[in-house]
Structure formats: structure tokens, C-alpha cells
Design a protein around this motif. Structure first.
Motif, PDB file in Angstrom:
ATOM      1  N   LEU A  85       0.835  -1.195   0.000  1.00 40.02           N
ATOM      2  CA  LEU A  85       0.000   0.000   0.000  1.00 40.02           C
ATOM      3  C   LEU A  85       0.874   1.251   0.000  1.00 40.02           C
ATOM      4  O   LEU A  85       0.519   2.275  -0.574  1.00 40.02           O
ATOM      5  CB  LEU A  85      -0.917  -0.003   1.218  1.00 40.02           C
ATOM      6  N   GLU A  93      -1.821  -4.898  -0.234  1.00 43.62           N
ATOM      7  CA  GLU A  93      -3.224  -4.780  -0.636  1.00 43.62           C
ATOM      8  C   GLU A  93      -4.041  -6.010  -0.255  1.00 43.62           C
ATOM      9  O   GLU A  93      -5.233  -5.909   0.015  1.00 43.62           O
ATOM     10  CB  GLU A  93      -3.307  -4.534  -2.145  1.00 43.62           C
ATOM     11  N   ARG A 132      -6.648   4.196  -2.097  1.00 42.80           N
ATOM     12  CA  ARG A 132      -6.514   2.812  -2.566  1.00 42.80           C
ATOM     13  C   ARG A 132      -7.264   1.848  -1.655  1.00 42.80           C
ATOM     14  O   ARG A 132      -7.891   0.897  -2.133  1.00 42.80           O
ATOM     15  CB  ARG A 132      -5.033   2.434  -2.633  1.00 42.80           C
ATOM     16  N   LEU A 136     -10.269  -0.655  -2.950  1.00 44.95           N
ATOM     17  CA  LEU A 136     -10.271  -2.103  -2.765  1.00 44.95           C
ATOM     18  C   LEU A 136     -11.472  -2.557  -1.936  1.00 44.95           C
ATOM     19  O   LEU A 136     -12.146  -3.538  -2.274  1.00 44.95           O
ATOM     20  CB  LEU A 136      -8.968  -2.546  -2.091  1.00 44.95           C
TER      21      LEU A 136
END
Length: 328
Positions: A85, A93, A132, A136
Motif C-alpha cells: 500500500l 493490498e 486505494r 479495494l
């Protein structure tokens, strides 16, 4: 602390204790398959960075195998898998997917504060990775565009409590990141649902499964990781969800499909039984997702297979000292 609190309650309220404190004897989740060197097997098996493997082994214990089943290829020569990340910290992630699928994370704050604890370590970095994380989580949980923006605003405000300077205009700041929060359109959500490893068995009908393109044949070349991307895909297909278990015969069949084994040695039930016993699984016990990975690593890293142990253990002819060049 828990022991002291209970002891105080027993004393104040005149309670009768049936036993002493048992908490210190209770195993934590993830401790069954953990060892100080477990991270090495994660590096060898999945091709992740050492720092990442050490973090996953320390934070998740034997659940790290499941975490890494969600890992994405990096596209680099090394590491093979485990997209970070942020380069300053070992969080990847895959942990976001694991948090939503296995740890009931429902908000972005759940992850940055209550799962990864990143906001406690560095609030600025937590803000950097926030878009991010929301992308996700939003894809996993089918968040709408409005929900994704709401998550960013709430998380941004939360980070102020962790020491981040307040935003002059949080909604104006949102305009600069809203393009990074992910597309909540139906195509994006359908694709994420279809690709989720725990939904494949439920989402693909028999006819559709027969029509899918088969995976490329397994090859003996493993680069710097023990398992190829094709191997990981095969395993994900074999397990419908985290609770799915398979029989010993299924394990043998799946490993043959993954091209396991040692040249000249047949991969059979005896070999698998030996690996199962080494990770604490009985012959008649069904194997779960995490146990399967442990068995895989045991077979891959085992220097001696049962079927060739006899050959190696045969007594060797001693060479006389006079013929060996002298010495003792």
C-alpha cells in the motif's frame, strides 16, 4: 490486567474461583501453525519480500497463508507477489481483501485503525493510502460512488484525531482524490465479484465451468517462488470458501495437477501422509485451505521424500584413512 481485574472482582464481591487464571494457556488465533521461522516459508512459497513476510507472520500467524491467497502479482522480477500500500510500511493490498472477507471490516477506518493500525503509526501515510484502501474495499463490498466519497470524508476527519492537521475544506480536498476511489459502475462490481476466489464455486454453473478456458499446464520452472500464478489459481478453484475442506485423495490429485514431486519419485498417498503428519494433520482428517498450503510447503521444501529415504539411509562403505589422504 485481565487476571488482576478478575481477582479484584472475586475479592470485592466475595465470589468463589473454580480455578486460577487460564488466559495465558489459551492459544491465540493463528498460533497453531506459527513458528519463528514461518516467514521464510512465506518468502519461498509466494515470492514476497522478507519484510512483508515477517510482518504477515507476526501479525496473522498461520492465517498469513490465507492473506497471501489474495495477493496480486507485482509484475516485477522480485518480489513476485504482494503489492504494498505504501513503500514505507510492509502492509500489502491483500490485507484489505482479507479484512473485508474474514475480519468483518466494514469501513475504511476499520482497516486503517482497527486492522492494520497504520493510522497509529503514521497518520500522514494512512491518508496517502486511503484512496486505494477505499477502492479495494469498495470493490469487495460493492460500495456506490457516494459511499466511497463518504468513507473518504469520515476517514479524513478521523485522522485528525490521530494527529493529522485539519483540512481547510474537506470536501474541496475530496475533489483531488475522488478519481482514485474506484469506479462503482456495474461492470467493475460484477468483475470483482466474479474474480473473488471465495465465490468462484458458487458463481460458476456447471455449464459455464465447462466452457471456461483451462489454465496453462504447470511447469517445473518456479522462478524465485515455489508456486506459480497458475498454481495459486488452481488452489483457489479447489476451495469454494474459507471453510471448504478436501480429502487426502483430493490433495494428491490437486498436487499432481500442480506438477508437484521430485524427479524419479512418484507423488503418492504415502508422500502426502508424511507431509500431513509433519504439519499435525491426521490421515483421516479433511484438509482446509491454510493446512493445504502448509502441506504444499512441506512437500516443496522437504529435502527427503519417504520413498527415497531408504536409499539415502543405506549404510555407506567406509573409506580407509590411508586412501582418503590421511587425517582423522
Amino acid at each position: 490486567m485481565a487476571e488482576e481485574a478478575v481477582d479484584e472482582a472475586v475479592k470485592v464481591f466475595g465470589l468463589k474461583a473454580n480455578s486460577g487464571c487460564v488466559t495465558k494457556e489459551v492459544k491465540l488465533v493463528g498460533s497453531d501453525g506459527w513458528s519463528p521461522n514461518m516467514y521464510i516459508k512465506l518468502v519461498q512459497s509466494f515470492g514476497v519480500e522478507t519484510e512483508v513476510a515477517q510482518h504477515l507472520a507476526a501479525d496473522y500467524g498461520d492465517r498469513a497463508w490465507t492473506v497471501l491467497s489474495y495477493a496480486s502479482p507485482t509484475g516485477l522480477r522480485w518480489p513476485l507477489q504482494g503489492v504494498r500500500l505504501n513503500n514505507s510500511y510492509p502492509y500489502i493490498e491483500a490485507e484489505v481483501h482479507y479484512a473485508t472477507q474474514h475480519e468483518y471490516a466494514q469501513t475504511a477506518v476499520d482497516f486503517i485503525a482497527r486492522r492494520s493500525r497504520l493510522s497509529f503509526l503514521n497518520a500522514g501515510t494512512a491518508l496517502d493510502v486511503l484512496p486505494r484502501v477505499i477502492q479495494l474495499m469498495g470493490d469487495d463490498l460493492n460500495w456506490s460512488t457516494a459511499r466511497r466519497r463518504e468513507e473518504w470524508v469520515k476517514a479524513r476527519e478521523f485522522l485528525v484525531s490521530m494527529g493529522l492537521p485539519p483540512s481547510a475544506d474537506v470536501h474541496e480536498e475530496l475533489k483531488g482524490v475522488k478519481g482514485k476511489l474506484g469506479d462503482a459502475g456495474p461492470v467493475r462490481n460484477w468483475a470483482r465479484w466474479w474474480l473473488s476466489p471465495w465465490h468462484w464455486a458458487k458463481s460458476i454453473s456447471g455449464a459455464a465451468a465447462a466452457a471456461t478456458v483451462p489454465l496453462a499446464p504447470a511447469t517445473s520452472h518456479r522462478s524465485r517462488g515455489l508456486f506459480s500464478i497458475e498454481d495459486l489459481e488452481r488452489v483457489k478453484k479447489a476451495f469454494a470458501n474459507a471453510e471448504t475442506t478436501i480429502s487426502r485423495d483430493d490433495v494428491v490429485a490437486l498436487m499432481k495437477e500442480m506438477d508437484f514431486g521430485v524427479p524419479g519419485v512418484e507423488l503418492d498417498s504415502a508422500w502426502v501422509d508424511n507431509a500431513l503428519s509433519n504439519v499435525g494433520v491426521r490421515k483421516d482428517e479433511r484438509i482446509g485451505f491454510e493446512q493445504f498450503w502448509q502441506v504444499c510447503v512441506e512437500l516443496k521444501t522437504s529435502a527427503v521424500a519417504p520413498s527415497i529415504q531408504a536409499t539415502i539411509s543405506k549404510p555407506r562403505n567406509r573409506i580407509p584413512v590411508t586412501k582418503s589422504g590421511g587425517g582423522v
